[in-house]
Design a protein around this motif. Sequence first.
Motif, mmCIF file in Angstrom:
data_model
loop_
_atom_site.group_PDB
_atom_site.id
_atom_site.type_symbol
_atom_site.label_atom_id
_atom_site.label_comp_id
_atom_site.label_asym_id
_atom_site.label_seq_id
_atom_site.Cartn_x
_atom_site.Cartn_y
_atom_site.Cartn_z
ATOM 1 N N GLU A 1 23.153 39.074 -42.833
ATOM 2 C CA GLU A 1 23.015 40.231 -42.078
ATOM 3 C C GLU A 1 21.998 40.267 -41.092
ATOM 4 N N GLN B 1 30.001 44.198 -42.211
ATOM 5 C CA GLN B 1 28.637 44.400 -40.712
ATOM 6 C C GLN B 1 29.318 46.035 -40.457
ATOM 7 N N TYR C 1 29.619 36.878 -34.721
ATOM 8 C CA TYR C 1 29.785 36.603 -36.169
ATOM 9 C C TYR C 1 29.917 35.449 -37.196
#
Length: 608
Positions: A68, A224, A188
């Motif tokens: 995260e 996310q 990501y």
Amino acid sequence: MTGACSDVITLEKRAFHIWCPLPGTASRFMMLCMSRMLRRGSGIAARLARRDRALSLAGLSCRHYSTETAPHIPGMEYQDAICTLNTLQTNASALEQVRRERSNPQLQLNAMRAFLERAGLAVDELDHLNIIHVTGTKGKGSTCAFTEQILRNYGFRTGFYSSPHLVQVRERIRINGQPIGKDLFTKYFWQVYGRLDETKDAHGGTMPAYFRFLTILAFHVFLQEKVDLAVIEVGIGGAYDCTNIIRRPWVCGISSLGIDHTQILGDTIEKIAWQKGGIFKPGVPGFTVRQPEGAMPVLKERAKEIGCPLWVCPQLEDYQPDCGPLHLGLAGQHQRSNASLALQLSHTWLQRRCLPADHSFPITTVENNGTLQAPAFSPSPIMVKGLADAQWPGRTQTLKHGEVTYFLDGAHTMRSMQACVQWFRETAAQHERSASGAVARVLLFNATGERDSAAMLKLLVTCHFDFAVFCPNITEAIASCNADQQNFNVSVENMLTRCLDNERSWRLHNRLGDDKGTQLLIQDSLPRLPEHRGDTLVFPCILSALQWITQGRDSVLADPAKTTLAVKQSVTAKAAPLREAAEIHVLITGSLHLVGGALKHLDPASSK
């Protein structure tokens, strides 16, 4: 690559009627991408090491950070991410791991949980994604597309994970119906890859294989991006598919079943149904379309063992919307069962997620065989609009570029090819009736893996093509890096051999075929071209095949930026009927990868 293979391409008697040094250029093509990855991607470890040292100097641990808050690695771009992702296709430890797990499928789920934890995610976090889980042999992607569109129309922020991709990998991970952007994918990707890479030494050097990694990445992205729900399409099978680490979906669905991936799932419909039924969860409602004989008893037994209430979807015509008849955004009669399944999945998700507990399950009737029948409720205007708005590229898709019309369908099983043939015959006949003159029909075909391409080609013979063209799933035979569509698990030699086998099968089918009644397939249409059913060609790449088929009549393919390969005079002469026809109709089928490669050229926006 061998010189013999290069020689084969120039042998006219073997139907390689275009000269292109494919083996050499294909090898250079792959080497270029690998060298790019090595030049820019080999810095990954160094960058991670520098980051570790920086964090250590700051007094912070870098061995247990959550994805995260993981940083994006500066300078690592989208193509670097894709080239690095492609190394997971042929990662030696990953392949060895797959071989071990195939003899003990439960190990696959255990390994997936371990990789998920190494990526900084916990299985129970997936419960927050409010998942709809869908499997099947044919139509599961279309079902997901219908379902996602319906719930997005209700105003929910949706996540959608599917496979395979057509043009770019990021198509597999969608937010609100759109593939995630390159910047978001890159950000990501490096977060998840970095966490897995830095923990691999403590786990025997293992990294997740390609699909497994993308599944982890999709879960991470959806968490996310805080989606309200995630529609998850199973990769292969169900019971031991890596998506099946999901513990608490809100509803599960099974689209039409058939024979495919037999080396993994089994060679009978019963074995395949057992695998597909593995996505059922205790107390979670499951829905299925009507299935072939032998499949439904297995699904019912699986549902009973697991404790999953299972319903069979009604026919689409049984629904009674208040705002007129249902129209589907996806063409083909076979989409009607997918739409019915999507209605049940979205309706049940809304009930269970948004209404009190006493509205959680549908009112049912019981058929004579004991099967629970789901009710044909009255779809809301939002649901009706969702079905009409749904899009799913590469599946019964029609593109008209002036005088050339493309019919694209990634059918790659016998049942899906039967549906494709029915759709093409009906749709092409409609287009031919409005044509201004004679129409040339061309098949562009390829098939991959263990699939019975000869049997699929036999079905396609009934479509009465003037030319049959074959090519491997290589977008273009030039030394450029198109990393999104690379497949290092199949050699170029094998791809070319498969094309030659397909051409041989087509010639055999047409030599033995009966011409009687073929004109009846296009009743009321304009006159067709004289027969050219014996004419077949094999090209080294998708672009060269499309350029020959269209003969400069598609301005998109005539773009100067697209390299035009030198063609033998004999091949140019063969194309005279294509140049003389009022219109050219091209069916592109047999492989979603082939369709994706074609869309890369036919729809330039898909590559941006």
